[in-house]
Enzyme design. Structure first.
Site, short mmCIF file in Angstrom:
data_model
loop_
_atom_site.label_atom_id
_atom_site.label_comp_id
_atom_site.label_asym_id
_atom_site.label_seq_id
_atom_site.Cartn_x
_atom_site.Cartn_y
_atom_site.Cartn_z
N HIS A 17 0.83 -1.21 0.00
CA HIS A 17 0.00 0.00 0.00
C HIS A 17 0.86 1.25 0.00
CE1 HIS A 17 -2.97 -2.75 2.30
NE2 HIS A 17 -3.36 -2.69 1.06
N LYS A 41 -18.53 -5.96 6.61
CA LYS A 41 -17.23 -6.65 6.65
C LYS A 41 -16.73 -6.80 8.06
CE LYS A 41 -14.07 -6.19 2.77
NZ LYS A 41 -13.01 -5.31 2.25
N ARG A 90 -2.20 -6.16 -8.63
CA ARG A 90 -1.09 -7.09 -8.52
C ARG A 90 -1.04 -8.10 -9.66
NH1 ARG A 90 -2.93 -7.55 -2.38
NH2 ARG A 90 -4.82 -7.33 -3.61
N SER A 128 -3.02 -8.00 2.59
CA SER A 128 -3.30 -7.89 4.02
C SER A 128 -3.76 -9.22 4.61
CB SER A 128 -4.36 -6.82 4.28
OG SER A 128 -3.87 -5.57 3.85
#
Ligand code: ADP
Length: 160
Positions: A17, A41, A90, A128
């Site tokens: 990040h 979440k 990514r 993460s």
């Protein structure tokens, strides 16, 4: 004066990040890192914990600010009059997810453009969720997150 936002969960923030933030702040005049708080979440760290960790990581960068958000991200961008959203990518899995998300956001808010930034090769497998998993097994987190985040993770998992 071009302001951009970089939204995410940052649960916790990683060097991946930070790399996107560092490169984005060189491209835009101002960058707002948006800490998402989605009631649907489950997070390991509260929005306040994530905000404080991120604020510490970007404190020396005068054109970067950190803002929590418990509404739709595009709503916050509209309120703040920010027209650019940066997302890190990514791999092709990220790309297909991110491209759908950007189309949904475009339908909701046509004035906002999503800009994708490729990860640096060294962070291609850094996410993460893997950091949380590794921390739960007391694995070595150096090279993945800064020491304050590694400490916060250790504290979380030593409590449970
Ligand atoms: P994660 O996938 O790590 O849980 P977030 O939901 O917090 O990440 O993601 C915020 C943004 O950061 C997303 O655009 C995500 O693709 C991007 N990102 C996450 N990790 C990396 C990385 N290692 N390199 C580049 N971008 C990343």
């Amino acid at each position: 004066m071009i302001r951009a936002a970089f939204p995410g969960s940052f649960d916790p923030p990683t060097f991946g990040h930070i790399d996107i933030i560092e490169r984005s702040r060189a491209v835009f005049d101002e960058l707002v890192v948006v800490i998402a708080e989605n009631k649907q979440k489950q997070y390991l760290f509260s929005a306040e914990e994530r905000r404080v960790m991120m604020a510490g990581m970007v404190k020396d960068w005068e054109n970067v600010t950190v803002m929590p958000c418990d509404t739709l991200i595009v709503e916050l961008l509209r309120r703040e009059n920010i027209k650019i959203m940066v997302r890190g990518v990514r791999n092709v899995t990220d790309f297909s997810y991110e491209s759908e998300l950007s189309m949904m956001n475009k339908a909701l808010s046509p004035g906002i453009e999503t800009i994708f930034m490729m990860t640096r090769p060294e962070y291609i497998v850094l996410r993460s969720s893997s950091v949380r998993e590794l921390a739960a097994f007391d694995g070595d987190l150096s090279g993945l997150v800064p020491p304050v985040v590694a400490d916060a993770l250790r504290k979380k998992y030593s409590k449970s």
